[in-house]
Design a protein around this motif. Structure first.
Motif, PDB file in Angstrom:
ATOM      1  N   ARG A 196     102.245  13.383 -38.533  1.00  0.00           N
ATOM      2  CA  ARG A 196     101.697  12.451 -37.542  1.00  0.00           C
ATOM      3  C   ARG A 196     101.455  11.091 -38.180  1.00  0.00           C
ATOM      4  N   SER A 197     101.883  10.064 -37.466  1.00  0.00           N
ATOM      5  CA  SER A 197     101.656   8.693 -37.927  1.00  0.00           C
ATOM      6  C   SER A 197     101.702   7.767 -36.725  1.00  0.00           C
ATOM      7  N   GLY A 198     101.021   6.642 -36.843  1.00  0.00           N
ATOM      8  CA  GLY A 198     101.056   5.653 -35.780  1.00  0.00           C
ATOM      9  C   GLY A 198     100.179   6.023 -34.606  1.00  0.00           C
ATOM     10  N   GLY A 199     100.068   5.091 -33.669  1.00  0.00           N
ATOM     11  CA  GLY A 199      99.267   5.313 -32.474  1.00  0.00           C
ATOM     12  C   GLY A 199     100.072   5.010 -31.225  1.00  0.00           C
ATOM     13  N   VAL A 200      99.711   5.670 -30.127  1.00  0.00           N
ATOM     14  CA  VAL A 200     100.384   5.483 -28.843  1.00  0.00           C
ATOM     15  C   VAL A 200      99.341   5.118 -27.805  1.00  0.00           C
ATOM     16  N   VAL A 201      99.601   4.078 -27.042  1.00  0.00           N
ATOM     17  CA  VAL A 201      98.783   3.751 -25.871  1.00  0.00           C
ATOM     18  C   VAL A 201      99.596   4.171 -24.661  1.00  0.00           C
ATOM     19  N   LEU A 202      99.073   5.151 -23.926  1.00  0.00           N
ATOM     20  CA  LEU A 202      99.845   5.827 -22.892  1.00  0.00           C
ATOM     21  C   LEU A 202      99.424   5.356 -21.504  1.00  0.00           C
ATOM     22  N   GLU A 213      98.093  -9.573 -24.168  1.00  0.00           N
ATOM     23  CA  GLU A 213      97.084 -10.146 -25.058  1.00  0.00           C
ATOM     24  C   GLU A 213      96.269  -9.055 -25.740  1.00  0.00           C
ATOM     25  N   GLN A 214      95.904  -8.037 -24.983  1.00  0.00           N
ATOM     26  CA  GLN A 214      95.141  -6.935 -25.569  1.00  0.00           C
ATOM     27  C   GLN A 214      95.974  -6.194 -26.608  1.00  0.00           C
ATOM     28  N   TRP A 215      97.272  -6.096 -26.350  1.00  0.00           N
ATOM     29  CA  TRP A 215      98.160  -5.420 -27.290  1.00  0.00           C
ATOM     30  C   TRP A 215      98.198  -6.164 -28.625  1.00  0.00           C
ATOM     31  N   ALA A 216      98.331  -7.476 -28.557  1.00  0.00           N
ATOM     32  CA  ALA A 216      98.358  -8.279 -29.771  1.00  0.00           C
ATOM     33  C   ALA A 216      97.042  -8.153 -30.531  1.00  0.00           C
ATOM     34  N   ALA A 217      95.923  -8.121 -29.788  1.00  0.00           N
ATOM     35  CA  ALA A 217      94.616  -7.985 -30.431  1.00  0.00           C
ATOM     36  C   ALA A 217      94.476  -6.625 -31.098  1.00  0.00           C
ATOM     37  N   LEU A 218      94.971  -5.576 -30.454  1.00  0.00           N
ATOM     38  CA  LEU A 218      94.892  -4.234 -31.027  1.00  0.00           C
ATOM     39  C   LEU A 218      95.700  -4.148 -32.316  1.00  0.00           C
ATOM     40  N   GLU A 219      96.906  -4.678 -32.306  1.00  0.00           N
ATOM     41  CA  GLU A 219      97.736  -4.638 -33.516  1.00  0.00           C
ATOM     42  C   GLU A 219      97.111  -5.438 -34.652  1.00  0.00           C
ATOM     43  N   ALA A 220      96.437  -6.542 -34.305  1.00  0.00           N
ATOM     44  CA  ALA A 220      95.797  -7.354 -35.339  1.00  0.00           C
ATOM     45  C   ALA A 220      94.548  -6.677 -35.886  1.00  0.00           C
ATOM     46  N   GLU A 221      93.800  -5.991 -35.023  1.00  0.00           N
ATOM     47  CA  GLU A 221      92.549  -5.354 -35.437  1.00  0.00           C
ATOM     48  C   GLU A 221      92.804  -4.082 -36.238  1.00  0.00           C
ATOM     49  N   VAL A 222      93.874  -3.354 -35.902  1.00  0.00           N
ATOM     50  CA  VAL A 222      94.172  -2.085 -36.585  1.00  0.00           C
ATOM     51  C   VAL A 222      95.593  -2.164 -37.150  1.00  0.00           C
ATOM     52  N   LEU A 225      97.986   0.985 -38.556  1.00  0.00           N
ATOM     53  CA  LEU A 225      98.725   1.906 -37.699  1.00  0.00           C
ATOM     54  C   LEU A 225      99.882   1.181 -37.020  1.00  0.00           C
ATOM     55  N   ARG A 226     100.996   1.847 -36.942  1.00  0.00           N
ATOM     56  CA  ARG A 226     102.126   1.302 -36.182  1.00  0.00           C
ATOM     57  C   ARG A 226     101.961   1.751 -34.732  1.00  0.00           C
ATOM     58  N   TRP A 227     101.689   0.802 -33.849  1.00  0.00           N
ATOM     59  CA  TRP A 227     101.376   1.131 -32.468  1.00  0.00           C
ATOM     60  C   TRP A 227     102.625   1.122 -31.595  1.00  0.00           C
ATOM     61  N   ARG A 228     102.594   2.008 -30.587  1.00  0.00           N
ATOM     62  CA  ARG A 228     103.693   2.080 -29.621  1.00  0.00           C
ATOM     63  C   ARG A 228     103.100   2.099 -28.212  1.00  0.00           C
ATOM     64  N   SER A 229     103.529   1.182 -27.376  1.00  0.00           N
ATOM     65  CA  SER A 229     103.096   1.161 -25.976  1.00  0.00           C
ATOM     66  C   SER A 229     104.058   1.993 -25.144  1.00  0.00           C
ATOM     67  N   VAL A 230     103.485   2.881 -24.321  1.00  0.00           N
ATOM     68  CA  VAL A 230     104.298   3.662 -23.376  1.00  0.00           C
ATOM     69  C   VAL A 230     103.755   3.366 -21.973  1.00  0.00           C
ATOM     70  N   VAL A 238     108.597   4.872 -20.818  1.00  0.00           N
ATOM     71  CA  VAL A 238     109.491   5.845 -21.452  1.00  0.00           C
ATOM     72  C   VAL A 238     109.538   7.078 -20.562  1.00  0.00           C
ATOM     73  N   ASP A 239     110.750   7.503 -20.202  1.00  0.00           N
ATOM     74  CA  ASP A 239     110.871   8.656 -19.310  1.00  0.00           C
ATOM     75  C   ASP A 239     110.326   9.931 -19.931  1.00  0.00           C
ATOM     76  N   ASP A 240     110.541  10.086 -21.237  1.00  0.00           N
ATOM     77  CA  ASP A 240     110.143  11.328 -21.909  1.00  0.00           C
ATOM     78  C   ASP A 240     109.460  10.999 -23.232  1.00  0.00           C
ATOM     79  N   PRO A 241     108.135  10.788 -23.207  1.00  0.00           N
ATOM     80  CA  PRO A 241     107.425  10.415 -24.442  1.00  0.00           C
ATOM     81  C   PRO A 241     106.957  11.603 -25.274  1.00  0.00           C
ATOM     82  N   TRP A 242     107.485  12.788 -25.035  1.00  0.00           N
ATOM     83  CA  TRP A 242     106.993  13.980 -25.719  1.00  0.00           C
ATOM     84  C   TRP A 242     107.008  13.835 -27.241  1.00  0.00           C
ATOM     85  N   SER A 243     108.115  13.370 -27.800  1.00  0.00           N
ATOM     86  CA  SER A 243     108.199  13.262 -29.265  1.00  0.00           C
ATOM     87  C   SER A 243     107.178  12.258 -29.800  1.00  0.00           C
ATOM     88  N   LEU A 244     106.877  11.220 -29.028  1.00  0.00           N
ATOM     89  CA  LEU A 244     105.874  10.247 -29.449  1.00  0.00           C
ATOM     90  C   LEU A 244     104.480  10.870 -29.451  1.00  0.00           C
TER      91      LEU A 244
END
Length: 342
Positions: A196-202, A213-222, A225-230, A238-244
């Motif tokens: 497990r690595s990184g973070g997902v905002v679902l 703007e919130q996304w940029a702030a989250l990446e700057a604050e943390v 972690l490599r963040w991924r927006s779904v 993403v149609d199928d975010p299961w692997s994420l």
């Protein structure tokens, strides 16, 4: 079974996602009624009847615009939505009656509508009402639960308060959290767990500033972690975010039933931000998650410094997601539906 009717509410994607999770476990022809358009890959032996909208502003006989919200839609508090003299509302109920009678539907799942539940029961069709969490003790909900042959609860036994069903406890069936990934999760448990690595905002989450703007702030604050927006930032669906979900160190999500069930199936650590919904539905779910130590709950979108403490708390969790009952839940729901006597 001659034929099964299934009403899918048009708000969000949760109701249709739940149906598509249960459908493979039903060995019968199913007629679906919804204002939503049919999904691209409709399951075999599934007929889709698209209903007209019952919320559009229409023209009165005098030529003036008529808002259905101002046309006594609650029938003096007895119902949730039945606007007077609205052609879309009349047309959708007429379509349900026409197809139910013409095709001999011998049971009907309603997810969710008090008015549709009342209609199909008046036709003499055994009715399965899908319940939702929250403070649903108002008169319309009590009416739907009182007439239901079975109340299908998509949560694990003992998870939510059953007070709204006090007069119908013998008809309540708690089947577990229904995830579109339930079957896949069962097979994946035999394989090695991914690192497990990184973070997902679902999904879509309310924030005080635009999502970008919130996304940029989250990446700057943390930044560690490599963040991924779904779906949080426009264009990231993403149609199928299961692997994420399976590989995320932490998932940030609302407290919708499907989102929580998917996270439970993936066994992910989660920060849950309940969204404003009627009857405090998501707050009720978030309260259960917090009390059981299954997720960290934030009352609203966190400010920059809050993220760090939330992530520390989430990483310290060892959630017992088996308590959410996702394994086999879709099959149990299908068994409930087919077990209703016609």
């Amino acid at each position: 079974m001659t034929g099964l009717g299934w009403y899918i509410h048009h708000a969000g994607r949760g109701h249709i996602t739940r149906f598509l999770a249960i459908r493979p476990h039903l060995d019968h022809e199913v007629w679906v009624f919804s204002s939503l358009t049919a999904p691209r890959d409709l399951p075999p032996r599934t007929r889709w009847v698209q209903l007209p909208s019952d919320s559009d502003v229409v023209e009165s006989p005098e030529g003036a615009p008529r808002d259905p919200a101002e046309a006594n839609p609650t029938a003096n508090g007895a119902l949730h939505w039945a606007p007077v003299a609205h052609p879309g509302h009349a047309g959708r109920l007429a379509s349900i009656v026409e197809h139910s009678v013409a095709h001999g539907l011998d049971r009907f799942v309603v997810d969710v509508s008090v008015e549709v539940a009342l209609l199909v029961r008046l036709l003499g069709i055994p009715t399965i009402v899908v319940a939702q969490p929250g403070a649903r003790t108002d008169e319309p909900h009590r009416l739907a639960y009182s007439l239901a042959d079975v109340i299908l609860c998509p949560w694990a036994p003992g998870t939510h308060d059953l007070a709204p069903f006090a007069a119908a406890r013998d008809r309540v069936r708690e089947v577990g959290g229904i995830s579109r990934y339930g079957d896949r999760a069962d097979s994946d448990r035999t394989a090695a767990s991914p690192s497990r690595s990184g973070g997902v905002v679902l999904g879509s989450l309310t924030s005080p500033l635009p999502a970008a703007e919130q996304w940029a702030a989250l990446e700057a604050e943390v930044p560690h972690l490599r963040w991924r927006s779904v779906g949080f930032v426009a264009g990231t669906e993403v149609d199928d975010p299961w692997s994420l979900l399976r590989s995320a160190e932490v998932v940030v999500t609302a407290a919708g039933q499907n989102s929580v069930a998917d996270i439970a199936a993936a066994g992910a650590a989660a920060i849950v931000i309940p969204q404003e919904r009627p009857f405090d539905e998501q707050r009720a779910t978030a309260t259960v998650l917090e009390k059981r130590g299954l997720a960290v709950v934030a009352a609203s979108w966190p400010s920059g410094p809050e993220w760090r403490s939330l992530l520390v708390a989430a990483s310290a969790l060892e959630p017992r997601w088996s308590e959410w009952g996702t394994s086999g839940a879709a099959q149990r729901a299908a068994d409930v539906v087919t077990g209703v006597a016609s």
